[in-house]
Design a protein around this motif. Structure first.
Motif, PDB file in Angstrom:
ATOM      1  N   ILE A  60       0.837  -1.204   0.000  1.00  0.00           N
ATOM      2  CA  ILE A  60       0.000   0.000   0.000  1.00  0.00           C
ATOM      3  C   ILE A  60       0.869   1.250   0.000  1.00  0.00           C
ATOM      4  O   ILE A  60       0.631   2.198  -0.761  1.00  0.00           O
ATOM      5  CB  ILE A  60      -0.940  -0.025   1.216  1.00  0.00           C
ATOM      6  N   ALA A  61       1.895   1.270   0.850  1.00  0.00           N
ATOM      7  CA  ALA A  61       2.813   2.413   0.860  1.00  0.00           C
ATOM      8  C   ALA A  61       3.565   2.524  -0.464  1.00  0.00           C
ATOM      9  O   ALA A  61       3.829   3.628  -0.947  1.00  0.00           O
ATOM     10  CB  ALA A  61       3.800   2.268   2.018  1.00  0.00           C
ATOM     11  N   CYS A  62       3.896   1.389  -1.049  1.00  0.00           N
ATOM     12  CA  CYS A  62       4.568   1.386  -2.347  1.00  0.00           C
ATOM     13  C   CYS A  62       3.692   2.029  -3.407  1.00  0.00           C
ATOM     14  O   CYS A  62       4.164   2.858  -4.204  1.00  0.00           O
ATOM     15  CB  CYS A  62       4.924  -0.050  -2.726  1.00  0.00           C
ATOM     16  N   ARG A  63       2.410   1.690  -3.403  1.00  0.00           N
ATOM     17  CA  ARG A  63       1.492   2.268  -4.383  1.00  0.00           C
ATOM     18  C   ARG A  63       1.281   3.759  -4.129  1.00  0.00           C
ATOM     19  O   ARG A  63       1.135   4.548  -5.074  1.00  0.00           O
ATOM     20  CB  ARG A  63       0.164   1.520  -4.348  1.00  0.00           C
ATOM     21  N   SER A  64       1.264   4.140  -2.865  1.00  0.00           N
ATOM     22  CA  SER A  64       1.045   5.552  -2.533  1.00  0.00           C
ATOM     23  C   SER A  64       2.214   6.431  -2.957  1.00  0.00           C
ATOM     24  O   SER A  64       2.046   7.638  -3.137  1.00  0.00           O
ATOM     25  CB  SER A  64       0.817   5.700  -1.021  1.00  0.00           C
ATOM     26  N   LEU A  65       3.390   5.847  -3.122  1.00  0.00           N
ATOM     27  CA  LEU A  65       4.557   6.598  -3.576  1.00  0.00           C
ATOM     28  C   LEU A  65       4.599   6.751  -5.090  1.00  0.00           C
ATOM     29  O   LEU A  65       5.544   7.330  -5.623  1.00  0.00           O
ATOM     30  CB  LEU A  65       5.837   5.909  -3.091  1.00  0.00           C
ATOM     31  N   ILE A  69       4.638   4.163  -7.291  1.00  0.00           N
ATOM     32  CA  ILE A  69       5.288   3.035  -7.961  1.00  0.00           C
ATOM     33  C   ILE A  69       4.231   2.177  -8.625  1.00  0.00           C
ATOM     34  O   ILE A  69       3.212   1.835  -8.019  1.00  0.00           O
ATOM     35  CB  ILE A  69       6.107   2.213  -6.947  1.00  0.00           C
ATOM     36  N   ASN A  70       4.460   1.819  -9.856  1.00  0.00           N
ATOM     37  CA  ASN A  70       3.539   0.966 -10.606  1.00  0.00           C
ATOM     38  C   ASN A  70       3.721  -0.473 -10.117  1.00  0.00           C
ATOM     39  O   ASN A  70       4.668  -1.163 -10.520  1.00  0.00           O
ATOM     40  CB  ASN A  70       3.821   1.074 -12.105  1.00  0.00           C
ATOM     41  N   THR A  71       2.844  -0.931  -9.256  1.00  0.00           N
ATOM     42  CA  THR A  71       2.984  -2.270  -8.686  1.00  0.00           C
ATOM     43  C   THR A  71       2.749  -3.359  -9.732  1.00  0.00           C
ATOM     44  O   THR A  71       3.289  -4.464  -9.608  1.00  0.00           O
ATOM     45  CB  THR A  71       2.004  -2.450  -7.518  1.00  0.00           C
ATOM     46  N   THR A  72       1.955  -3.060 -10.758  1.00  0.00           N
ATOM     47  CA  THR A  72       1.735  -4.053 -11.813  1.00  0.00           C
ATOM     48  C   THR A  72       3.043  -4.380 -12.530  1.00  0.00           C
ATOM     49  O   THR A  72       3.432  -5.549 -12.673  1.00  0.00           O
ATOM     50  CB  THR A  72       0.699  -3.532 -12.823  1.00  0.00           C
ATOM     51  N   THR A  73       3.731  -3.350 -12.985  1.00  0.00           N
ATOM     52  CA  THR A  73       5.018  -3.557 -13.651  1.00  0.00           C
ATOM     53  C   THR A  73       6.031  -4.185 -12.712  1.00  0.00           C
ATOM     54  O   THR A  73       6.820  -5.043 -13.119  1.00  0.00           O
ATOM     55  CB  THR A  73       5.549  -2.218 -14.183  1.00  0.00           C
TER      56      THR A  73
END
Length: 463
Positions: free
Chosen positions: A318-323, A325-329
């Motif tokens: 969640i924190a990664c997405r909020s920054l 960062i494209n979590t899919t890639t």
């Protein structure tokens, strides 16, 4: 002397008393567990009838050994460790300088790996070294490469993958089928097998983009089983359970062959004595080079933005997405990269064996590879290599323990107990080092000073 006070009664139990009680419990549990596995053995008599052979002496030895071991651990080892831990906590913190071995661990390890075949040939001769170079050197390095590939998915990106053996199978069958039907060289099919495995890694990544934790593990497990069932049932292509045989050997970079009948056989070209050890030694250095390539790419990727994105995904999605960062890639690149190295290892496995079948790619292989990653310390290349050496080398060394037959009888086969010992080793390591052999994480991005974060203060991400 430390004492234990029972909350139910005002009874003070010394460590020896508690050890005696727990030893009785351990012996009773061992008796219940092993009475059917060790105490009784099925056999056939001269009339081809099924009979039970009683082995009460062996069962008694195992039960007594279990009770004595528990008694010594609870009565003496555990209090000693508690005293040492207390003294260490009281002592002032001192920063010890790492010794020569610790400072140069990687260089020493590389030197040992490079000189290993030379040492085996010097000790056992060309023919005698075949077993040590093949069963120990090559076998262990294959699992090292597989574990390093899975480490990208599990250790760096935090995505629990239980179907990694599927990419191993894709690489093996890609080389086996294309090599036997089209006669292509290993050096052409090696990158092709890696690309094909990476493609299927992306195909696996798309359906699991929204899954985490246990759900992700279940889907990846199903993917591994789907690949295995396809290999069994697609007989027109894979030959089903019979497998693919006659897989061509690896050539010496297309210059010399390792087939005795070929005019450019290495012994004929170099005017040396014929020996099958040349091919095994060449395969050893080939898989060693592939392992070095895997380690180099992994280290370089960790320092790039994609590697830092993997680590961020591992710690908190969640924190990664909020920054931003494209979590899919990020997930797809982790699956594809890890699968690519699994495909490389699979193509090498097919070339080494000369035969592949679906029985070589069962779920147990995925479990062993994942166990090596966890026991070595997720994210640690050195720890994973040590874990592979201990686990795979330890099970292979059972074949050499012939003296056990003098203890347990001539019918005793030590290698049949390798999975039992493998499980016991896993339990012991998890109790001794819960975060693996190397239980720390060293982030690639830091503000002022690089510091290794202890595994005790971190938890695995849920991908």
């Amino acid at each position: 002397m430390a004492v234990t006070v029972s909350p139910e009664r005002d009874v003070v139990a010394t460590p020896i008393q508690r050890a005696f009680r727990e030893a009785l419990y351990a012996g009773a549990i061992a008796l219940g567990l092993f009475v059917l596995f060790i105490g009784l053995r099925t056999d056939q008599n001269i009339n081809n009838e099924l009979i039970l052979v009683q082995r009460w002496a062996l069962l008694g030895f195992v039960v007594i050994a279990t009770a004595v071991g528990r008694f010594l651990y609870v009565g003496y080892a555990q209090p000693a460790m508690e005293r040492a831990k207390a003294e260490k906590a009281k002592a002032p913190a001192a920063v010890a300088e790492p010794g020569f071995v610790r400072q140069n661990f990687n260089k020493i390890g590389v030197a040992v790996l490079l000189l290993y075949p030379v040492a085996m040939v010097a000790f056992f001769g060309f023919q005698g070294s075949l077993k040590w170079v093949d069963n120990f050197g090559i076998q262990i390095l294959i699992y090292v490469m597989l574990a390093w590939g899975l480490n990208i998915v599990v250790g760096l990106a935090g995505l629990l993958d239980l179907g990694y053996v599927a990419f191993y199978a894709v690489g093996a069958y890609a080389y086996a089928l294309l090599g036997t039907h089209f006669g292509l060289s290993f050096w052409i099919l090696l990158p092709a097998a890696g690309c094909m495995a990476a493609f299927w890694g992306v195909m696996l990544g798309f359906p699991v983009l929204r899954l985490r934790g246990d759900y992700l593990a279940i889907v990846t497990l199903a993917f591994g089983e789907i690949i295995r069932l396809v290999l069994i049932n697609w007989r027109e292509v894979t030959n089903g359970s019979a497998g693919v045989s006659g897989i061509p050997k690896v050539s010496f970079f297309g210059l010399m062959s390792f087939n005795v009948s070929d005019p450019n056989y290495i012994a004929k070209v170099l005017h040396i004595a014929q020996s099958g050890a040349y091919y095994k030694i060449f395969l050893y250095y080939l898989i060693l080079g592939l392992c070095f390539l895997t380690a180099f790419v992994t280290i370089r990727l960790r320092r790039l933005p994609v590697g830092r994105a993997w680590e961020a995904l591992r710690e908190d999605e969640i924190a990664c997405r909020s920054l931003g960062i494209n979590t899919t890639t990020t997930k797809l690149t982790a699956f594809a990269t890890g699968a690519m190295f699994g495909g490389f290892a699979g193509s090498f496995f097919a070339a080494r064996q000369g035969f592949v079948s679906p029985e070589s790619f069962v779920f147990l292989e995925s479990a062993i590879i994942l166990a090596i990653v966890v026991l070595g310390g997720m994210g640690s290349l050195g720890g994973i290599a040590v874990a592979a050496l201990v686990m795979i080398g330890g099970t292979e060394i059972l074949r050499e323990l012939g003296f056990l037959k003098a203890v347990f009888g001539p019918d005793f086969t030590p290698e049949l107990y390798r999975m039992l010992l493998f499980g016991m080793a896993m339990v012991i390591v998890m109790l001794w080092k819960p975060r693996g052999f190397v239980g720390s994480r060293e982030p690639t991005a830091f503000l002022k000073e690089r510091r290794a974060v202890s595994g005790s203060f971190t938890k695995e991400g849920h991908g």
